[in-house]
Design a protein around this motif. Structure first.
Motif, short mmCIF file in Angstrom:
data_model
loop_
_atom_site.label_atom_id
_atom_site.label_comp_id
_atom_site.label_asym_id
_atom_site.label_seq_id
_atom_site.Cartn_x
_atom_site.Cartn_y
_atom_site.Cartn_z
N THR A 184 35.71 40.92 46.74
CA THR A 184 36.74 42.03 47.10
C THR A 184 36.66 42.97 45.66
O THR A 184 36.26 42.84 44.81
CB THR A 184 38.25 41.34 46.90
N TYR A 185 37.08 44.32 46.20
CA TYR A 185 36.55 45.04 45.32
C TYR A 185 39.29 45.78 45.02
O TYR A 185 39.35 45.85 45.83
CB TYR A 185 36.36 46.11 45.56
N GLU A 186 38.81 45.92 43.49
CA GLU A 186 40.30 46.03 43.48
C GLU A 186 40.76 47.52 42.59
O GLU A 186 39.98 47.36 40.98
CB GLU A 186 41.17 44.66 42.63
N TRP A 187 41.42 47.89 42.29
CA TRP A 187 41.54 49.69 41.40
C TRP A 187 42.35 49.17 40.97
O TRP A 187 43.29 48.88 41.30
CB TRP A 187 42.26 50.47 42.81
N ARG A 188 42.04 49.87 39.43
CA ARG A 188 42.98 48.98 38.16
C ARG A 188 43.47 47.50 38.33
O ARG A 188 44.43 47.53 37.97
CB ARG A 188 44.04 50.23 38.20
N GLY A 189 42.36 47.03 38.55
CA GLY A 189 42.29 45.49 38.46
C GLY A 189 42.96 44.72 37.52
O GLY A 189 42.06 45.34 36.32
N ASP A 190 43.76 43.67 37.32
CA ASP A 190 43.63 43.12 36.03
C ASP A 190 42.52 42.19 35.29
O ASP A 190 42.68 41.12 35.95
CB ASP A 190 45.09 42.55 35.55
N PHE A 191 42.20 42.65 34.18
CA PHE A 191 40.74 41.57 33.77
C PHE A 191 41.08 41.32 32.17
O PHE A 191 42.19 41.96 32.14
CB PHE A 191 39.52 42.31 34.75
N CYS B 204 37.95 47.15 39.41
CA CYS B 204 36.29 45.46 39.77
C CYS B 204 36.26 44.89 40.55
O CYS B 204 36.88 44.71 41.92
CB CYS B 204 38.35 44.47 39.24
N ALA B 205 34.94 44.43 40.98
CA ALA B 205 34.11 43.33 41.39
C ALA B 205 34.54 41.79 41.54
O ALA B 205 34.02 41.44 40.24
CB ALA B 205 32.85 43.99 42.16
N TRP B 206 35.39 41.28 42.45
CA TRP B 206 35.69 39.79 42.09
C TRP B 206 34.45 39.36 43.48
O TRP B 206 34.90 40.07 44.66
CB TRP B 206 37.05 39.44 42.08
N GLU B 207 34.19 38.12 42.80
CA GLU B 207 34.31 37.22 43.40
C GLU B 207 34.81 35.76 42.84
O GLU B 207 34.80 35.35 42.38
CB GLU B 207 32.29 36.64 42.96
N GLY B 208 35.51 35.37 43.66
CA GLY B 208 36.50 33.86 43.32
C GLY B 208 37.28 35.18 42.10
O GLY B 208 38.19 35.91 43.11
N ARG B 209 37.36 34.21 41.50
CA ARG B 209 38.18 34.92 40.25
C ARG B 209 36.66 35.09 39.06
O ARG B 209 37.44 34.92 38.24
CB ARG B 209 39.15 33.58 39.71
N SER B 210 35.73 35.55 39.23
CA SER B 210 34.78 35.81 38.73
C SER B 210 34.87 37.33 38.89
O SER B 210 35.16 37.87 39.91
CB SER B 210 33.60 35.14 38.45
N LEU B 211 34.92 37.92 37.78
CA LEU B 211 34.44 39.64 37.88
C LEU B 211 33.08 40.04 37.59
O LEU B 211 32.24 39.56 36.60
CB LEU B 211 34.93 39.89 36.28
N ILE B 212 32.35 40.65 38.81
CA ILE B 212 30.91 40.40 39.32
C ILE B 212 30.43 41.70 38.93
O ILE B 212 29.65 41.62 38.78
CB ILE B 212 30.04 40.36 40.29
N GLY B 213 31.33 43.10 38.63
CA GLY B 213 31.35 44.27 39.06
C GLY B 213 32.05 44.69 38.56
O GLY B 213 34.26 44.64 38.42
N PHE B 214 32.23 46.39 37.76
CA PHE B 214 33.19 46.77 37.26
C PHE B 214 32.64 48.58 37.03
O PHE B 214 31.45 48.78 36.95
CB PHE B 214 33.26 46.65 36.22
N VAL B 215 33.48 49.40 37.24
CA VAL B 215 33.29 50.69 36.99
C VAL B 215 34.13 51.58 36.81
O VAL B 215 35.67 50.99 36.63
CB VAL B 215 32.50 51.60 38.11
N ASN B 216 34.29 52.37 35.73
CA ASN B 216 35.13 53.38 34.96
C ASN B 216 35.15 54.18 35.33
O ASN B 216 34.31 55.52 35.47
CB ASN B 216 35.30 52.83 33.47
N VAL B 217 36.55 55.11 35.60
CA VAL B 217 36.64 56.51 36.24
C VAL B 217 37.81 57.47 35.29
O VAL B 217 38.81 57.35 35.25
CB VAL B 217 37.67 56.19 37.81
N ALA B 218 37.06 57.94 34.02
CA ALA B 218 37.70 58.96 33.07
C ALA B 218 37.80 60.13 34.00
O ALA B 218 37.25 60.75 34.60
CB ALA B 218 36.58 58.65 31.74
N TRP B 219 38.78 61.05 33.19
CA TRP B 219 39.01 61.74 34.01
C TRP B 219 39.42 62.81 32.83
O TRP B 219 40.04 62.68 31.98
CB TRP B 219 39.93 61.77 34.62
N ASP B 220 39.73 64.54 33.22
CA ASP B 220 40.15 65.91 32.37
C ASP B 220 41.50 65.87 32.14
O ASP B 220 42.58 66.13 32.25
CB ASP B 220 39.12 66.55 32.22
#
Length: 131
Positions: free
Chosen positions: A4-11, A46-62
């Motif tokens: 599952t993929y979550e925008w601004r996920g709580d990690f 955040c990319a989650w497999e169950g409760r495990s964080l398996i992926g992440f990308v940051n989106v910075a901006w101006d």
């Protein structure tokens, strides 16, 4: 494998530090990623497999039209399954929803196929100063 993929996920910081160490091949650090992202980012995926964080990308901006993909990372044992491309796709959707006009990325040469072919970025002229 359900991811599952979550925008601004709580990690938690420890999970992100461990993922960065695994994905980027360096020792586990101790970074307050949550605070850094809160101050400088439009958001993150955040990319989650169950409760495990398996992926992440940051989106910075101006704060306006330009968003920037930073630190796309996928756990080594989940690479090659489209997780990275899905992270970037979600990042692009959310940047568009925030009324950004451009999504930028820079990367090392070995990631050219990933960003151009799998994620749909196009080549542009850019400059860089190593500080």
């Amino acid at each position: 494998m359900t991811i599952t993929y979550e925008w601004r996920g709580d990690f938690d910081n420890e999970a992100l530090d461990a993922l960065h160490a695994d994905g980027f091949g360096h020792p586990v650090g101790r970074t307050d990623g949550r605070e850094r992202l809160r101050r400088h980012s439009l958001g993150w995926v955040c990319a989650w497999e169950g409760r495990s964080l398996i992926g992440f990308v940051n989106v910075a901006w101006d704060g306006g039209a330009h968003a920037f993909v930073l630190d796309t990372v996928v756990a080594r044992h989940r690479r090659g399954n489209g997780v990275g491309a899905a992270l970037v796709t979600r990042a692009a959707e959310e940047a568009r929803a925030a009324h950004c006009s451009w999504l930028h990325v820079d990367f090392e040469e070995h990631l050219r196929g990933f960003y151009f072919d799998a994620c749909g970025f196009r080549q542009t002229a850019a400059g860089l100063i190593a500080l």
